[in-house]
Motif scaffolding. Structure first.
Motif, PDB file in Angstrom:
ATOM      1  N   ALA A 190       0.828  -1.204   0.000  1.00  0.00           N
ATOM      2  CA  ALA A 190       0.000   0.000   0.000  1.00  0.00           C
ATOM      3  C   ALA A 190       0.864   1.257   0.000  1.00  0.00           C
ATOM      4  O   ALA A 190       1.800   1.378   0.774  1.00  0.00           O
ATOM      5  N   GLY A 191       0.544   2.169  -0.918  1.00  0.00           N
ATOM      6  CA  GLY A 191       1.237   3.442  -0.992  1.00  0.00           C
ATOM      7  C   GLY A 191       2.528   3.419  -1.792  1.00  0.00           C
ATOM      8  O   GLY A 191       3.186   4.442  -1.911  1.00  0.00           O
ATOM      9  N   THR A 192       2.906   2.286  -2.375  1.00  0.00           N
ATOM     10  CA  THR A 192       4.150   2.234  -3.149  1.00  0.00           C
ATOM     11  C   THR A 192       3.862   2.382  -4.639  1.00  0.00           C
ATOM     12  O   THR A 192       2.762   2.098  -5.108  1.00  0.00           O
ATOM     13  N   GLU A 193       4.882   2.850  -5.370  1.00  0.00           N
ATOM     14  CA  GLU A 193       4.775   3.015  -6.815  1.00  0.00           C
ATOM     15  C   GLU A 193       5.942   2.309  -7.485  1.00  0.00           C
ATOM     16  O   GLU A 193       7.062   2.322  -6.979  1.00  0.00           O
ATOM     17  N   TRP A 194       5.657   1.727  -8.659  1.00  0.00           N
ATOM     18  CA  TRP A 194       6.635   0.940  -9.395  1.00  0.00           C
ATOM     19  C   TRP A 194       6.575   1.349 -10.860  1.00  0.00           C
ATOM     20  O   TRP A 194       5.531   1.769 -11.359  1.00  0.00           O
ATOM     21  N   GLU A 195       7.701   1.202 -11.570  1.00  0.00           N
ATOM     22  CA  GLU A 195       7.768   1.612 -12.966  1.00  0.00           C
ATOM     23  C   GLU A 195       8.416   0.512 -13.805  1.00  0.00           C
ATOM     24  O   GLU A 195       9.412  -0.083 -13.400  1.00  0.00           O
ATOM     25  N   CYS A 196       7.848   0.277 -14.975  1.00  0.00           N
ATOM     26  CA  CYS A 196       8.385  -0.697 -15.930  1.00  0.00           C
ATOM     27  C   CYS A 196       8.530   0.009 -17.274  1.00  0.00           C
ATOM     28  O   CYS A 196       7.579   0.642 -17.754  1.00  0.00           O
ATOM     29  N   ILE A 197       9.699  -0.096 -17.892  1.00  0.00           N
ATOM     30  CA  ILE A 197       9.940   0.505 -19.200  1.00  0.00           C
ATOM     31  C   ILE A 197      10.264  -0.617 -20.171  1.00  0.00           C
ATOM     32  O   ILE A 197      11.192  -1.392 -19.951  1.00  0.00           O
ATOM     33  N   VAL A 198       9.472  -0.704 -21.234  1.00  0.00           N
ATOM     34  CA  VAL A 198       9.665  -1.724 -22.261  1.00  0.00           C
ATOM     35  C   VAL A 198       9.998  -1.024 -23.564  1.00  0.00           C
ATOM     36  O   VAL A 198       9.239  -0.155 -24.026  1.00  0.00           O
ATOM     37  N   GLN A 199      11.135  -1.387 -24.159  1.00  0.00           N
ATOM     38  CA  GLN A 199      11.559  -0.788 -25.419  1.00  0.00           C
ATOM     39  C   GLN A 199      11.380  -1.794 -26.548  1.00  0.00           C
ATOM     40  O   GLN A 199      11.823  -2.932 -26.456  1.00  0.00           O
ATOM     41  N   GLY A 200      10.708  -1.352 -27.597  1.00  0.00           N
ATOM     42  CA  GLY A 200      10.527  -2.194 -28.765  1.00  0.00           C
ATOM     43  C   GLY A 200      11.764  -2.148 -29.651  1.00  0.00           C
ATOM     44  O   GLY A 200      12.664  -1.317 -29.461  1.00  0.00           O
ATOM     45  N   ALA A 201      11.807  -3.033 -30.617  1.00  0.00           N
ATOM     46  CA  ALA A 201      12.917  -3.061 -31.560  1.00  0.00           C
ATOM     47  C   ALA A 201      12.830  -1.866 -32.498  1.00  0.00           C
ATOM     48  O   ALA A 201      11.739  -1.356 -32.783  1.00  0.00           O
ATOM     49  N   GLU A 202      13.972  -1.427 -32.983  1.00  0.00           N
ATOM     50  CA  GLU A 202      13.996  -0.307 -33.916  1.00  0.00           C
ATOM     51  C   GLU A 202      13.402  -0.756 -35.248  1.00  0.00           C
ATOM     52  O   GLU A 202      13.717  -1.828 -35.763  1.00  0.00           O
TER      53      GLU A 202
END
Length: 149
Positions: free
Chosen positions: A35-47
């Protein structure tokens, strides 16, 4: 005169202690609650052939002990410059968190039918990263969520 100096010293120590306690972050015990936490995910596609690359950022916020929200933003880059930003998408759902495993459940409507989607995320030993796998018609992809400070 000595008594006055003792009270001044005692007052300074008490003020110092209360100031230090305000600097201590209110960090939840991640072995028990998210509760109260934040998380981040970054996904990069192929060029792509035209030199463009899609980058999708997913922000996951645990609102309380049972509810979560997500915000997804897709940006297209070319030569390091943002050339397009998709409209942010949001969703919400419920989750359970037991033994460092979070099971997220959302309901979406596809082709007029309500579908339930489940994502299982496993916390690492440092309590700073969640890992899960998403499978769809294009294959499977590992998602790594890093805790935001």
């Amino acid at each position: 005169m000595k008594l006055k100096h003792i009270f001044m010293l005692l007052g300074a120590v008490l003020l110092g202690l209360t100031a230090c306690s305000k600097d201590t972050p209110n960090t939840p015990n991640l072995s028990k609650t998210l509760a109260g936490t934040e998380w981040e995910c970054i996904v990069q596609g192929a060029e792509q052939e035209n030199g463009e690359k899609d980058v999708f950022t997913l922000l996951l916020r645990f609102v309380d002990d049972t509810k979560f929200t997500t915000l997804g933003i897709q940006k297209t880059f070319k030569n390091g410059i943002v050339v397009n930003t998709e409209e942010p998408s949001t969703s919400e759902g419920t989750y359970t968190y037991i033994n460092k495993v979070a099971t997220l459940t959302t309901q979406t409507i596809r082709n007029g039918k309500t579908e339930t989607e489940v994502l299982t995320l496993t916390m690492d030993a440092s309590n700073m990263k969640f890992t899960g796998t998403v499978t769809d018609e294009d294959g499977s992809q590992t998602l790594i969520f890093v805790r935001k400070k």
